[in-house]
Motif scaffolding. Structure first.
Motif, PDB file in Angstrom:
ATOM      1  N   LYS A   1      -6.843  13.452   6.447  1.00 60.41           N
ATOM      2  CA  LYS A   1      -5.377  13.204   6.488  1.00 60.41           C
ATOM      3  C   LYS A   1      -4.716  13.586   5.456  1.00 60.41           C
ATOM      4  CE  LYS A   1      -5.981   9.095   9.470  1.00 60.41           C
ATOM      5  NZ  LYS A   1      -6.008   7.840   9.634  1.00 60.41           N
ATOM      6  N   ASN A   2      -5.233  14.544   4.551  1.00 59.11           N
ATOM      7  CA  ASN A   2      -4.310  14.854   3.386  1.00 59.11           C
ATOM      8  C   ASN A   2      -3.555  13.878   2.562  1.00 59.11           C
ATOM      9  OD1 ASN A   2      -5.083  17.575   3.103  1.00 59.11           O
ATOM     10  ND2 ASN A   2      -3.282  18.583   3.756  1.00 59.11           N
ATOM     11  N   THR A   3      -4.193  12.668   2.624  1.00 60.58           N
ATOM     12  CA  THR A   3      -3.621  11.682   2.140  1.00 60.58           C
ATOM     13  C   THR A   3      -4.209  10.697   0.954  1.00 60.58           C
ATOM     14  OG1 THR A   3      -2.388  11.347   4.178  1.00 60.58           O
ATOM     15  CG2 THR A   3      -2.067   9.313   2.797  1.00 60.58           C
ATOM     16  N   VAL A   4      -3.515  10.059  -0.063  1.00 60.30           N
ATOM     17  CA  VAL A   4      -4.350   9.392  -1.030  1.00 60.30           C
ATOM     18  C   VAL A   4      -3.500   8.105  -1.070  1.00 60.30           C
ATOM     19  CG1 VAL A   4      -4.501   9.030  -3.509  1.00 60.30           C
ATOM     20  CG2 VAL A   4      -4.967  11.110  -2.438  1.00 60.30           C
ATOM     21  N   TYR A   5      -4.249   6.907  -0.982  1.00 59.40           N
ATOM     22  CA  TYR A   5      -3.500   5.706  -1.148  1.00 59.40           C
ATOM     23  C   TYR A   5      -3.804   4.763  -2.429  1.00 59.40           C
ATOM     24  CZ  TYR A   5      -4.275   6.713   3.921  1.00 59.40           C
ATOM     25  OH  TYR A   5      -4.204   7.478   5.061  1.00 59.40           O
ATOM     26  N   LEU A   6      -2.755   3.826  -2.711  1.00 57.38           N
ATOM     27  CA  LEU A   6      -2.862   3.122  -3.859  1.00 57.38           C
ATOM     28  C   LEU A   6      -2.726   1.590  -3.084  1.00 57.38           C
ATOM     29  CD1 LEU A   6      -3.188   2.860  -6.769  1.00 57.38           C
ATOM     30  CD2 LEU A   6      -0.921   2.750  -6.928  1.00 57.38           C
ATOM     31  N   GLN A   7      -3.641   0.840  -3.232  1.00 59.25           N
ATOM     32  CA  GLN A   7      -3.576  -0.549  -2.797  1.00 59.25           C
ATOM     33  C   GLN A   7      -3.123  -1.410  -3.761  1.00 59.25           C
ATOM     34  OE1 GLN A   7      -3.720  -1.969   0.725  1.00 59.25           O
ATOM     35  NE2 GLN A   7      -3.195  -3.887  -0.541  1.00 59.25           N
ATOM     36  N   MET A   8      -2.048  -1.862  -3.749  1.00 52.88           N
ATOM     37  CA  MET A   8      -1.810  -2.780  -4.754  1.00 52.88           C
ATOM     38  C   MET A   8      -1.716  -4.199  -4.386  1.00 52.88           C
ATOM     39  SD  MET A   8       1.377  -0.331  -6.367  1.00 52.88           S
ATOM     40  CE  MET A   8       2.570  -0.938  -5.090  1.00 52.88           C
ATOM     41  N   ASN A   9      -2.530  -5.257  -5.217  1.00 53.30           N
ATOM     42  CA  ASN A   9      -2.811  -6.636  -4.751  1.00 53.30           C
ATOM     43  C   ASN A   9      -2.404  -7.318  -5.993  1.00 53.30           C
ATOM     44  OD1 ASN A   9      -3.692  -5.871  -2.273  1.00 53.30           O
ATOM     45  ND2 ASN A   9      -5.819  -5.899  -3.073  1.00 53.30           N
TER      46      ASN A   9
ATOM     47  N   ARG B   1       0.872  -1.105  -0.049  1.00 53.18           N
ATOM     48  CA  ARG B   1      -0.156  -0.065   0.020  1.00 53.18           C
ATOM     49  C   ARG B   1       0.743   1.250   0.106  1.00 53.18           C
ATOM     50  NH1 ARG B   1      -4.381   2.484   4.228  1.00 53.18           N
ATOM     51  NH2 ARG B   1      -2.560   3.060   5.427  1.00 53.18           N
ATOM     52  N   LEU B   2       0.699   2.055  -1.034  1.00 50.06           N
ATOM     53  CA  LEU B   2       1.396   3.215  -0.989  1.00 50.06           C
ATOM     54  C   LEU B   2       0.682   4.359  -0.617  1.00 50.06           C
ATOM     55  CD1 LEU B   2       2.896   2.943  -4.766  1.00 50.06           C
ATOM     56  CD2 LEU B   2       3.927   1.988  -2.667  1.00 50.06           C
ATOM     57  N   SER B   3       1.397   5.515  -0.217  1.00 45.39           N
ATOM     58  CA  SER B   3       0.599   6.601   0.441  1.00 45.39           C
ATOM     59  C   SER B   3       1.296   8.066  -0.103  1.00 45.39           C
ATOM     60  CB  SER B   3       0.914   6.533   2.031  1.00 45.39           C
ATOM     61  OG  SER B   3       0.359   5.450   2.617  1.00 45.39           O
ATOM     62  N   CYS B   4       0.422   8.567  -0.322  1.00 43.09           N
ATOM     63  CA  CYS B   4       0.841   9.830  -0.659  1.00 43.09           C
ATOM     64  C   CYS B   4       0.441  11.269  -0.055  1.00 43.09           C
ATOM     65  CB  CYS B   4       0.435  10.287  -2.359  1.00 43.09           C
ATOM     66  SG  CYS B   4       0.738  12.080  -2.924  1.00 43.09           S
ATOM     67  N   ALA B   5       1.497  11.632   0.822  1.00 39.79           N
ATOM     68  CA  ALA B   5       0.841  12.940   1.750  1.00 39.79           C
ATOM     69  C   ALA B   5       1.085  14.163   1.276  1.00 39.79           C
ATOM     70  CB  ALA B   5       1.582  12.369   3.141  1.00 39.79           C
ATOM     71  N   ALA B   6       0.296  15.243   1.491  1.00 38.57           N
ATOM     72  CA  ALA B   6       0.501  16.364   1.028  1.00 38.57           C
ATOM     73  C   ALA B   6       0.939  17.476   2.312  1.00 38.57           C
ATOM     74  CB  ALA B   6      -0.782  17.076   0.468  1.00 38.57           C
ATOM     75  N   SER B   7       2.248  18.214   2.183  1.00 36.54           N
ATOM     76  CA  SER B   7       2.465  18.882   3.430  1.00 36.54           C
ATOM     77  C   SER B   7       1.766  19.955   3.706  1.00 36.54           C
ATOM     78  CB  SER B   7       3.877  19.419   2.930  1.00 36.54           C
ATOM     79  OG  SER B   7       3.837  20.403   1.927  1.00 36.54           O
ATOM     80  N   LYS B   8       1.055  20.386   2.759  1.00 36.69           N
ATOM     81  CA  LYS B   8       0.256  21.674   3.046  1.00 36.69           C
ATOM     82  C   LYS B   8      -0.862  21.899   1.841  1.00 36.69           C
ATOM     83  CE  LYS B   8       3.657  24.944   1.526  1.00 36.69           C
ATOM     84  NZ  LYS B   8       4.478  26.036   2.033  1.00 36.69           N
ATOM     85  N   GLY B   9      -1.587  22.987   2.272  1.00 39.05           N
ATOM     86  CA  GLY B   9      -2.630  23.450   1.122  1.00 39.05           C
ATOM     87  C   GLY B   9      -3.922  22.660   1.304  1.00 39.05           C
TER      88      GLY B   9
END
Length: 122
Positions: A76-84, A19-27
């Motif tokens: 949480k300002n986060t996007v995920y990519l679940q890879m199975n 599972r990849l996460s992408c977090a944004a620092s601000k905005g």
């Protein structure tokens, strides 16, 4: 300026999951579409998946449909990519990016993370 930070990459055997996460620092991350792209050695960067700001629309490249799932937690300002069911051909550096337009074209994405390596062994 928005900073995007990917995490969750690593080495996994074929058939495994990450599972990849992408977090944004601000905005106001929640107001934008977010896409995942990948680039394998010697190949061009390619679109993997995208999700719009409202979470009502998602888009996948054909090769990952049914195996990958994109989602987001705007609180949480986060996007995920679940890879199975990962395959060796999924091996690449994975990038997340932010856009004010929803779609697969990397040219629409203004802000990019530094990437996270995903390696799938046979």
């Amino acid at each position: 300026q928005v900073q995007l930070v990917e995490s969750g990459g690593g080495l996994v055997q074929a058939g495994g999951s990450l599972r990849l996460s992408c977090a944004a620092s601000k905005g106001t991350f929640s107001l934008y579409a977010v896409g995942w792209f990948r680039q394998a050695p010697g190949k061009e960067r390619e679109f993997v998946a995208a999700i719009d700001w409202s979470v009502s629309n998602t888009l996948y490249t054909d090769s990952v449909k049914g195996r990958f799932t994109i989602s987001r937690d705007n609180a949480k300002n986060t996007v995920y990519l679940q890879m199975n069911s990962l395959k060796p051909e999924d091996t690449a550096v994975y990038y997340c990016a932010q856009s004010n337009q929803f779609g697969p074209s990397p040219r629409k994405y203004a802000y990019w993370g530094q990437g996270t390596q995903v390696t799938v062994s046979a």
